[in-house]
Design an enzyme around this catalytic site. Structure first.
Site, PDB file in Angstrom:
ATOM      1  N   PRO A  90      30.836  19.324 -14.739  1.00  0.00           N
ATOM      2  CG  PRO A  90      31.736  18.426 -12.788  1.00  0.00           C
ATOM      3  CD  PRO A  90      30.786  17.804 -14.932  1.00  0.00           C
ATOM      4  CG  HIS A  99      40.011  33.073  -9.518  1.00  0.00           C
ATOM      5  ND1 HIS A  99      39.911  32.245  -9.584  1.00  0.00           N
ATOM      6  CD2 HIS A  99      40.415  34.148  -8.441  1.00  0.00           C
ATOM      7  CE1 HIS A  99      41.175  31.774  -9.071  1.00  0.00           C
ATOM      8  NE2 HIS A  99      41.423  32.404  -8.243  1.00  0.00           N
ATOM      9  CE1 TYR A 138      38.460  26.270 -15.996  1.00  0.00           C
ATOM     10  CE2 TYR A 138      37.314  24.428 -16.160  1.00  0.00           C
ATOM     11  CZ  TYR A 138      37.617  25.396 -16.257  1.00  0.00           C
ATOM     12  OH  TYR A 138      36.608  25.909 -14.714  1.00  0.00           O
ATOM     13  CE1 TYR A 198      35.271  30.576 -15.140  1.00  0.00           C
ATOM     14  CE2 TYR A 198      34.836  28.333 -16.233  1.00  0.00           C
ATOM     15  CZ  TYR A 198      35.742  28.831 -14.749  1.00  0.00           C
ATOM     16  OH  TYR A 198      36.016  28.749 -14.250  1.00  0.00           O
TER      17      TYR A 198
HETATM   18  P1  FAS Z   1      22.369  18.722  -4.069  1.00  0.00           P
HETATM   19  O1  FAS Z   1      22.619  18.036  -4.511  1.00  0.00           O
HETATM   20  O2  FAS Z   1      23.863  19.686  -3.533  1.00  0.00           O
HETATM   21  O3  FAS Z   1      21.409  18.906  -2.453  1.00  0.00           O
HETATM   22  C1  FAS Z   1      20.010  17.906  -2.631  1.00  0.00           C
HETATM   23  C2  FAS Z   1      19.990  17.765  -0.813  1.00  0.00           C
HETATM   24  O4  FAS Z   1      19.183  16.712  -0.747  1.00  0.00           O
HETATM   25  C3  FAS Z   1      20.505  16.644  -0.073  1.00  0.00           C
HETATM   26  O5  FAS Z   1      21.206  17.171   0.822  1.00  0.00           O
HETATM   27  C4  FAS Z   1      20.515  15.464  -0.184  1.00  0.00           C
HETATM   28  O6  FAS Z   1      20.869  15.145   0.558  1.00  0.00           O
HETATM   29  C5  FAS Z   1      19.384  16.024  -0.214  1.00  0.00           C
HETATM   30  N1  FAS Z   1      18.328  14.689  -0.380  1.00  0.00           N
HETATM   31  C6  FAS Z   1      18.167  14.057  -1.355  1.00  0.00           C
HETATM   32  N2  FAS Z   1      16.890  12.953  -1.490  1.00  0.00           N
HETATM   33  C7  FAS Z   1      16.133  13.349   0.005  1.00  0.00           C
HETATM   34  C8  FAS Z   1      15.133  13.169   0.178  1.00  0.00           C
HETATM   35  N3  FAS Z   1      14.156  12.050   0.080  1.00  0.00           N
HETATM   36  N4  FAS Z   1      14.440  13.853   1.255  1.00  0.00           N
HETATM   37  C9  FAS Z   1      15.349  14.997   2.042  1.00  0.00           C
HETATM   38  N5  FAS Z   1      17.007  15.728   1.487  1.00  0.00           N
HETATM   39  C10 FAS Z   1      16.933  14.797   0.179  1.00  0.00           C
HETATM   40  N6  FAS Z   1      28.658  22.228  -9.554  1.00  0.00           N
HETATM   41  C11 FAS Z   1      29.719  23.205  -9.750  1.00  0.00           C
HETATM   42  O7  FAS Z   1      29.578  24.087 -10.961  1.00  0.00           O
HETATM   43  N7  FAS Z   1      30.977  23.116 -10.109  1.00  0.00           N
HETATM   44  C12 FAS Z   1      31.743  22.013 -10.047  1.00  0.00           C
HETATM   45  O8  FAS Z   1      32.605  21.161  -9.968  1.00  0.00           O
HETATM   46  C13 FAS Z   1      30.902  21.115  -9.011  1.00  0.00           C
HETATM   47  N8  FAS Z   1      31.838  19.550  -8.772  1.00  0.00           N
HETATM   48  C14 FAS Z   1      30.780  18.476  -8.330  1.00  0.00           C
HETATM   49  C15 FAS Z   1      30.912  17.322  -8.647  1.00  0.00           C
HETATM   50  C16 FAS Z   1      29.898  15.950  -7.397  1.00  0.00           C
HETATM   51  C17 FAS Z   1      30.297  14.541  -7.307  1.00  0.00           C
HETATM   52  C18 FAS Z   1      28.752  16.517  -7.732  1.00  0.00           C
HETATM   53  C19 FAS Z   1      27.782  14.804  -7.688  1.00  0.00           C
HETATM   54  C20 FAS Z   1      28.307  17.877  -8.357  1.00  0.00           C
HETATM   55  C21 FAS Z   1      28.456  19.118  -8.727  1.00  0.00           C
HETATM   56  N9  FAS Z   1      28.794  19.983  -8.551  1.00  0.00           N
HETATM   57  C22 FAS Z   1      29.267  21.323  -9.132  1.00  0.00           C
HETATM   58  C23 FAS Z   1      26.979  20.495  -9.036  1.00  0.00           C
HETATM   59  C24 FAS Z   1      26.576  21.007  -7.883  1.00  0.00           C
HETATM   60  O9  FAS Z   1      27.936  22.252  -7.062  1.00  0.00           O
HETATM   61  C25 FAS Z   1      25.539  21.039  -7.640  1.00  0.00           C
HETATM   62  O10 FAS Z   1      24.694  21.992  -8.478  1.00  0.00           O
HETATM   63  C26 FAS Z   1      24.807  21.205  -6.244  1.00  0.00           C
HETATM   64  O11 FAS Z   1      24.848  20.604  -5.680  1.00  0.00           O
HETATM   65  C27 FAS Z   1      23.408  22.281  -6.388  1.00  0.00           C
HETATM   66  O12 FAS Z   1      22.772  21.823  -5.763  1.00  0.00           O
HETATM   67  P2  FAS Z   1      20.974  21.398  -5.188  1.00  0.00           P
HETATM   68  O13 FAS Z   1      20.585  21.533  -6.100  1.00  0.00           O
HETATM   69  O14 FAS Z   1      20.867  22.074  -3.749  1.00  0.00           O
HETATM   70  O15 FAS Z   1      21.574  19.949  -4.418  1.00  0.00           O
HETATM   71  C1  PHB Z   2      35.888  23.335  -8.530  1.00  0.00           C
HETATM   72  O1  PHB Z   2      37.133  24.408  -7.934  1.00  0.00           O
HETATM   73  O2  PHB Z   2      35.473  22.681  -7.578  1.00  0.00           O
HETATM   74  C2  PHB Z   2      35.506  23.807 -10.252  1.00  0.00           C
HETATM   75  C3  PHB Z   2      36.458  24.403 -10.584  1.00  0.00           C
HETATM   76  C4  PHB Z   2      36.132  25.035 -11.740  1.00  0.00           C
HETATM   77  C5  PHB Z   2      35.050  23.858 -12.460  1.00  0.00           C
HETATM   78  C6  PHB Z   2      35.098  22.973 -11.781  1.00  0.00           C
HETATM   79  C7  PHB Z   2      35.028  22.232 -10.436  1.00  0.00           C
HETATM   80  O3  PHB Z   2      34.738  24.221 -13.942  1.00  0.00           O
END
Ligand code: FAS
Ligand code: PHB
Length: 403
Positions: free
Chosen positions: A304, A83, A212, A396
């Site tokens: 996010p 993009h 957005y 961005y």
């Molecule tokens: P994660 O949380 O992805 O991974 C951590 C892992 O550790 C999980 O698998 C968990 O099960 C495991 N874990 C937890 N406790 C544990 C324990 N005690 N023992 C062993 N394992 C354990 N970011 C964006 O850039 N764009 C988005 O649109 C976006 N949307 C999101 C929506 C939601 C609902 C959430 C919660 C986050 C979102 N994020 C988004 C942020 C997200 O993408 C995180 O930045 C990303 O998952 C970070 O990755 P990790 O640091 O690996 O953490």
């Molecule tokens: C998504 O595609 O999940 C997404 C893209 C841009 C954002 C947040 C989420 O800023």
């Protein structure tokens, strides 16, 4: 370099124990493996559960380069969508920001976090490397001394693993940060008075690029995962429950918050996934405690709106993997000693940008009419000033890495 002596119940050891099999943990494990550093990954949930999470969608060039370095970028290049711009919609009009032109040719790629996790899991399985899924009651021991250990329960059996280092990649609710004495931590946090209701559907995206939208009814975001799969978000109240939102309710509300052309182009269909996530800004300092290193959401959370969460996890992992490889290959701890400060300089810039984008695009319950006019003036300035648009664009697409 040493390999993991893992299969036995007692006396097992590895070089780096990684807690969490999300993108941070799996990417770190893969980068270390390719440098000959032995790892064991401990994940509390099942592989299916981890893959069932729908999260990030936008990846920066830094993250793409890291996936290539990890040897798992092939499908991303094949299926990911490059993009060159995004659109900001407000006051009933849509304005495109040409990220590519504003940043001297840089871009972002749409490639879902789920797919990145799938690619990393496949690579680890193909290499026959140890990942313990459904590891219960993971505990960290002795990371403030030279010989840390991790323990967990597997099928009711207590297991223990000695290691040189522990990487806490277990997200915001994980055990790693929680294992550090509170007096050793500085916590910085900001909660937002709203959440995001997300919906995934096999419907064509509204537009070729993300939209957005700042609207009097609340923020909306039209994103995608492929030319046939869209991902949309609506700002919602923290008291909202996903059960109260039928698919039709979601589509009707999304249509209300879009500019006329986007509302006209919207194709609706049954949701594949729907969920509400709270928004928060969170940073813990430092990100290192002896032989425990925090990476990704375990150390920081961004709203996010700036698409930074996953990308910050990737840049933490880039710094940590290089530092650990340097420790083993060159017997130098310079990278490990610099890790926390180096990550936090990038983290705080991303926190600022994510807070800025969230403040600019959302409706805050306590903002008065004057505040709304300021928001609109800032958006109007943004889309008519090359300087202001360049500042947004360079954040961005991702700021350059230090070093
Ligand atoms: P994660 O949380 O992805 O991974 C951590 C892992 O550790 C999980 O698998 C968990 O099960 C495991 N874990 C937890 N406790 C544990 C324990 N005690 N023992 C062993 N394992 C354990 N970011 C964006 O850039 N764009 C988005 O649109 C976006 N949307 C999101 C929506 C939601 C609902 C959430 C919660 C986050 C979102 N994020 C988004 C942020 C997200 O993408 C995180 O930045 C990303 O998952 C970070 O990755 P990790 O640091 O690996 O953490
Ligand atoms: C998504 O595609 O999940 C997404 C893209 C841009 C954002 C947040 C989420 O800023």
């Amino acid at each position: 370099m040493q390999a993991s002596s893992f299969p036995s119940r007692t006396g097992a050891r590895t070089q780096v124990a990684i807690v969490g099999a999300g993108p941070a943990g799996l990417l770190l494990a893969q980068l270390l493996h390719r440098a000959g550093v032995a790892t064991v990954v401990l994940e509390q949930r099942s592989q299916e559960h981890v893959l069932g999470r729908i999260r990030a969608g936008i990846i920066e060039q830094v993250t793409q380069d890291l996936l290539d370095e990890a040897g798992v970028g092939q499908r991303m290049h094949r299926e990911g969508l490059v993009h060159h711009g995004i659109a900001l919609a407000f006051a009933g009009r849509r304005h495109r920001l040409d990220l590519h032109a504003l940043t001297g040719g840089r871009a972002v790629r749409v490639y879902g976090q789920t797919e990145i996790t799938r690619d990393l899991m496949a690579a680890r399985e193909a290499a026959g490397l140890p990942t313990v899924y459904e590891a219960a009651e993971v505990q960290l021991h002795g990371f403030d001394a030279p010989h840390p250990r991790v323990s967990w329960r597997e099928g009711g059996q207590l297991r223990e693993l000695a290691c040189d280092f522990i990487a806490g990649c277990d997200g915001f609710h994980g055990i790693s940060r929680a294992s550090v004495p509170p007096r050793a931590l500085a916590v910085f946090e900001r909660l937002y008075p709203f959440g995001w209701l997300g919906l995934l559907a096999d419907t064509p995206p509204v537009s070729d690029e993300l939209i957005y939208s700042n609207h009097a009814r609340g923020f909306a975001l039209c994103s995608m995962r492929s030319p046939t799969r869209s991902r949309h978000y609506l700002q919602c109240s923290l008291a909202d429950r996903v059960e109260r939102w039928s698919d039709d309710d979601f589509w009707d509300e999304l249509r209300r918050r879009l500019d006329p052309a986007a509302a006209e182009a919207l194709v609706t269909g049954p949701s594949l996934e729907k969920g509400i996530a709270p928004l928060r800004s969170f940073v813990v300092e430092p990100m290192r405690f002896g032989r425990l290193f925090l990476a990704g959401d375990a150390a920081h959370i961004v709203p996010p709106t700036g698409a930074k969460g996953l990308n910050l996890a990737a840049s933490d992992v880039r710094y940590l993997s290089r530092a650990l490889i340097e420790h083993y290959a060159e017997r130098s701890d310079a990278g490990l000693d610099a890790y926390s400060a180096r990550c936090l300089r990038r983290v705080w810039k991303a926190e600022r940008f994510s807070w800025h984008m969230t403040s600019l695009l959302h409706r805050f319950p306590d903002t008065d009419d004057f505040g709304h006019k300021l928001q609109e003036a800032e958006l109007d300035y943004l889309v008519h000033s090359r300087a202001a648009a360049t500042a947004l664009a360079e954040n961005y697409v991702g700021l350059p890495l230090e070093d």
